[in-house]
Design an enzyme around this catalytic site. Sequence first.
Site, short mmCIF file in Angstrom:
data_model
loop_
_atom_site.label_atom_id
_atom_site.label_comp_id
_atom_site.label_asym_id
_atom_site.label_seq_id
_atom_site.Cartn_x
_atom_site.Cartn_y
_atom_site.Cartn_z
N ARG A 1 32.06 24.87 36.26
CA ARG A 1 32.44 25.34 37.60
C ARG A 1 31.26 25.16 38.56
O ARG A 1 31.42 24.80 39.72
CB ARG A 1 32.83 26.82 37.56
CG ARG A 1 34.24 27.06 37.07
CD ARG A 1 35.18 26.94 38.24
NE ARG A 1 36.55 26.75 37.82
CZ ARG A 1 37.45 27.70 37.70
NH1 ARG A 1 37.12 28.94 37.94
NH2 ARG A 1 38.68 27.41 37.36
N GLU B 1 36.59 42.55 33.67
CA GLU B 1 35.87 41.30 33.41
C GLU B 1 34.68 41.60 32.51
O GLU B 1 34.68 42.66 31.88
CB GLU B 1 35.50 40.58 34.72
CG GLU B 1 34.86 41.41 35.79
CD GLU B 1 33.37 41.54 35.64
OE1 GLU B 1 32.94 42.47 34.93
OE2 GLU B 1 32.63 40.78 36.28
N MET B 2 33.69 40.75 32.44
CA MET B 2 32.67 40.94 31.39
C MET B 2 31.22 40.77 31.87
O MET B 2 30.33 40.57 31.05
CB MET B 2 32.94 39.95 30.24
CG MET B 2 34.32 40.14 29.63
SD MET B 2 34.62 39.06 28.23
CE MET B 2 33.57 39.81 26.99
N GLU B 3 30.98 40.85 33.17
CA GLU B 3 29.62 40.53 33.64
C GLU B 3 29.02 41.46 34.70
O GLU B 3 27.80 41.63 34.76
CB GLU B 3 29.60 39.09 34.21
CG GLU B 3 29.77 37.98 33.20
CD GLU B 3 31.23 37.71 32.80
OE1 GLU B 3 32.14 38.20 33.52
OE2 GLU B 3 31.48 37.05 31.78
N ARG C 1 28.18 36.93 41.84
CA ARG C 1 29.03 36.43 40.78
C ARG C 1 30.34 35.94 41.40
O ARG C 1 30.90 36.60 42.29
CB ARG C 1 29.30 37.55 39.76
CG ARG C 1 30.42 37.24 38.82
CD ARG C 1 30.45 38.11 37.59
NE ARG C 1 31.77 38.26 37.02
CZ ARG C 1 32.45 37.29 36.42
NH1 ARG C 1 31.93 36.06 36.32
NH2 ARG C 1 33.66 37.49 35.94
N GLY D 1 30.77 31.98 35.59
CA GLY D 1 30.55 32.05 34.15
C GLY D 1 30.47 30.66 33.53
O GLY D 1 29.63 30.38 32.67
N THR E 1 36.56 35.47 37.42
CA THR E 1 37.92 35.99 37.34
C THR E 1 37.92 37.38 36.69
O THR E 1 36.97 37.77 36.03
CB THR E 1 38.82 35.07 36.49
OG1 THR E 1 38.26 34.96 35.19
CG2 THR E 1 38.95 33.70 37.13
N HIS F 1 15.00 30.23 29.51
CA HIS F 1 16.33 29.61 29.43
C HIS F 1 16.68 28.74 30.63
O HIS F 1 17.79 28.21 30.71
CB HIS F 1 17.42 30.68 29.26
CG HIS F 1 17.23 31.51 28.03
ND1 HIS F 1 16.46 32.66 28.02
CD2 HIS F 1 17.68 31.34 26.77
CE1 HIS F 1 16.46 33.18 26.81
NE2 HIS F 1 17.19 32.40 26.02
N ASP G 1 44.91 37.02 35.67
CA ASP G 1 46.05 37.46 34.87
C ASP G 1 46.23 38.96 35.08
O ASP G 1 45.32 39.62 35.57
CB ASP G 1 45.81 37.15 33.37
CG ASP G 1 44.49 37.73 32.86
OD1 ASP G 1 43.43 37.35 33.39
OD2 ASP G 1 44.53 38.57 31.95
N1 HPA Z 1 39.43 40.70 29.85
C1 HPA Z 1 38.14 40.48 30.10
N2 HPA Z 1 37.72 39.61 31.00
C2 HPA Z 1 38.64 38.90 31.67
C3 HPA Z 1 40.00 39.08 31.45
C4 HPA Z 1 40.41 40.04 30.50
O1 HPA Z 1 41.60 40.24 30.26
N3 HPA Z 1 40.67 38.22 32.28
C5 HPA Z 1 39.72 37.55 32.98
N4 HPA Z 1 38.50 37.96 32.62
#
Ligand code: HPA
Length: 235
Positions: free
Chosen positions: A24, A179-181, A87, A20, A90, A4, A204
Amino acid sequence: MSFHIGAKKGDVAETVLLPGDPLRAKYVAENMLEDISCYNEVRGMLGYTGSYKGKKVSIQGSGMGMASVGIYVNELLSEYGVKNLMRVGTCGAIQEDLKIGQVILATAASGDSGMNRLMFEGMDFAPTADFDLLLTAYQAAKKMDINTLQGCIFSTDNFYDATENRWAKWIEHGILGVEMESQILYTIARRNKARALSVLTVSDNIITGVASSAKEREQSFTDMMKVALETALVI
Ligand code: HPA
């Protein structure tokens, strides 16, 4: 070339920053690095190598979620000899008092990753940041007067989860944000004897519903990038 990533061996620096969003990566390369070259355009997941105050650094888009970041991290480690992964991204805060723009150094990543469960056959691995990177980032931030919070975050596979009271347990156990990573980044780095750290900013607050303005996002993004780049400089 790996599956990849369209780079040749030697194109990628030993230290790689991982936002991500590939745009960016492009923005940071064009505005914060010198002598840049783009080594990857496969699937639009841009990767650049450049120089930060004389130190060779790469910045590679990772995509969203653990399945995506897992692919890039595996290939960076196995094919390009990468040693340090940071990483930069956010998170949504789940502690009520956490303010938008707060920079977080993620000491550990709890989570619900299906990948982690598959890898450890149902048992729990504790994915933690590399201590040297963490300490270096903490000291670099202090030097620049950027306030950081050190603590555990939660990595989820599912952005849109409607479970009621989903975060109650995690709030009770002191998790700062979601977050997700990071969970898979920390896990794969450990397995490969590489160093990893997530430097995050609060975009947020999931509990209060407060979200950042464009101006706040810009300021906190700059702070986060300065922490990661100054860390890259001294490791
Ligand atoms: N959920 C998952 N990942 C995120 C969020 C969230 O609310 N805000 C920023 N990354």
